[in-house]
Write a protein that holds these residues in place. Structure first.
Motif, short mmCIF file in Angstrom:
data_model
loop_
_atom_site.label_atom_id
_atom_site.label_comp_id
_atom_site.label_asym_id
_atom_site.label_seq_id
_atom_site.Cartn_x
_atom_site.Cartn_y
_atom_site.Cartn_z
N MET A 235 2.77 6.25 -5.56
CA MET A 235 2.44 6.33 -6.98
C MET A 235 1.42 7.44 -7.20
N VAL A 236 0.40 7.50 -6.33
CA VAL A 236 -0.63 8.53 -6.46
C VAL A 236 -0.03 9.91 -6.16
N LYS A 237 0.77 10.01 -5.11
CA LYS A 237 1.37 11.30 -4.76
C LYS A 237 2.24 11.83 -5.90
N GLN A 238 3.03 10.94 -6.50
CA GLN A 238 3.90 11.38 -7.59
C GLN A 238 3.07 11.78 -8.81
N SER A 239 1.94 11.13 -9.00
CA SER A 239 1.06 11.47 -10.13
C SER A 239 0.55 12.90 -10.03
N PHE A 240 0.40 13.40 -8.81
CA PHE A 240 -0.15 14.74 -8.62
C PHE A 240 0.94 15.80 -8.44
N ALA B 217 0.82 -1.22 0.00
CA ALA B 217 0.00 0.00 0.00
C ALA B 217 0.85 1.27 0.00
N SER B 218 2.01 1.24 0.67
CA SER B 218 2.84 2.45 0.69
C SER B 218 3.33 2.78 -0.72
N THR B 219 3.60 1.76 -1.54
CA THR B 219 3.99 2.00 -2.92
C THR B 219 2.84 2.63 -3.71
#
Length: 326
Positions: free
Chosen positions: A249-254, A243-245
């Protein structure tokens, strides 16, 4: 510290009673009860309450109330937002371990898909409010801290500004954020009540409410929001162990919310991105801020099955941000 007035305490009590089925109700953990205005209202309604109070100035009266009752109230010296610190050695109150807290409450761990074992209610401090919400999200996705015991339900007063972010729709590039995606995927989000800031008393030295200012979003109320972890969160390829990955992934997408999804996939060295998007029925020209939360989960699950994707790509950022949140 914000303190609920008697009228508001009755409103909160009705919100917590709403939709409750027959039979015994889950234990209520109230954090930062202060003088116990909400505590007394909950006790009058028949709830069993554990009061977690960090301020020693309020402990004496709360403990007197505890002693006047027959086990309906338990008072613990502790701070909900200092649960499970990374510091080694024995913890000194108000720092507290969730294991010790749940042992004292007499609550055992249940499977993730079981009913809610505990309901938590309180007002999130405005200082570092966003960080506190992020920390709860991390714990929920990783099934750590309070979420080792199951799908703990949160009933939190948060600022209207943060509630607007949590419930934003795709395409709103300024308020649709990584926090939005992860919260909507992880929780069932229900607005129980909106209350003007003026309804809250305060025990600050100057008596002011210190309402956080915002130029972009409405912030005229505190919102009582119910956050219930989704039963089906850990289906497909998403698990507490990875889940941390997914979070990063979502944080980097934004990092660039208006950037194209294909550009982001190429930066992750996914050479077959066109084939992947076609299989997922996601438009090639979609911007990161236009994807629905479910799209992010489907992308991640597809990555898990791709030979081109390695979780180690996010490893350093995952470790650094985990330390920051704690």
């Amino acid at each position: 510290r914000f303190i609920a007035c008697p009228q508001l305490a009755r409103t909160v009590r009705r919100c917590l009673q709403r939709g409750a089925g027959p039979g015994p109700q889950p234990l209520l953990l109230e954090f930062a009860p202060g003088p116990g205005i909400l505590t007394r209202s909950l006790l009058d309604a028949g709830f069993r309450v554990v009061a977690l109070e960090s301020n020693s100035d309020f402990l004496t009266d709360l403990q007197s109330l505890e002693n006047s009752l027959d086990g309906q109230l338990k008072v613990i010296h502790g701070d909900f937002f200092r649960l499970d610190p990374l510091a080694k050695g024995a913890l000194k109150p108000p720092a507290l371990s969730s294991d010790k807290l749940f042992e004292t409450m007499g609550v055992a761990a249940v499977p993730w898909r079981a009913d809610v074992p505990v309901k938590i209610v309180g007002i999130v401090p405005q200082q570092l409010e966003r960080n506190r919400l992020w920390r709860l999200l991390f714990a929920m996705y990783e099934c750590s801290s309070i979420y080792r015991y199951g799908r703990v339900e949160l009933n939190l007063f948060i600022s209207e500004k943060e509630y607007t972010v949590l419930t934003a729709k795709p395409g709103k590039s300024k308020i649709y954020q990584a926090l939005t995606v992860l919260a909507q995927l992880g929780y069932e989000i229900e607005l129980l009540h909106k209350e003007p800031w003026a309804s809250f008393a305060t025990n600050s030295k100057n008596g002011g409410l210190a309402i956080p200012k915002t130029g972009r979003l409405p912030n005229d109320h505190l919102c009582l929001v119910r956050l219930t972890p989704q039963q089906n969160l850990f289906t497909g390829g998403l698990k507490p162990s990875n889940a941390s990955t997914f979070i990063f992934m979502v944080k980097q997408s934004f990092a660039k919310p208006k950037s194209k999804l294909t550009d982001r996939l190429n930066s992750w060295s996914l050479d077959n991105s066109d084939t992947l998007l076609k299989a997922l029925e996601i438009p090639k020209n979609a911007a990161m801020c236009n994807l629905y939360p479910e799209d992010y989960k489907r992308l991640f699950e597809a990555f898990q099955n791709s030979d081109m994707f390695a979780e180690t790509f996010f490893h350093d950022e995952v470790l650094a941000s985990s330390r920051t949140m704690n």
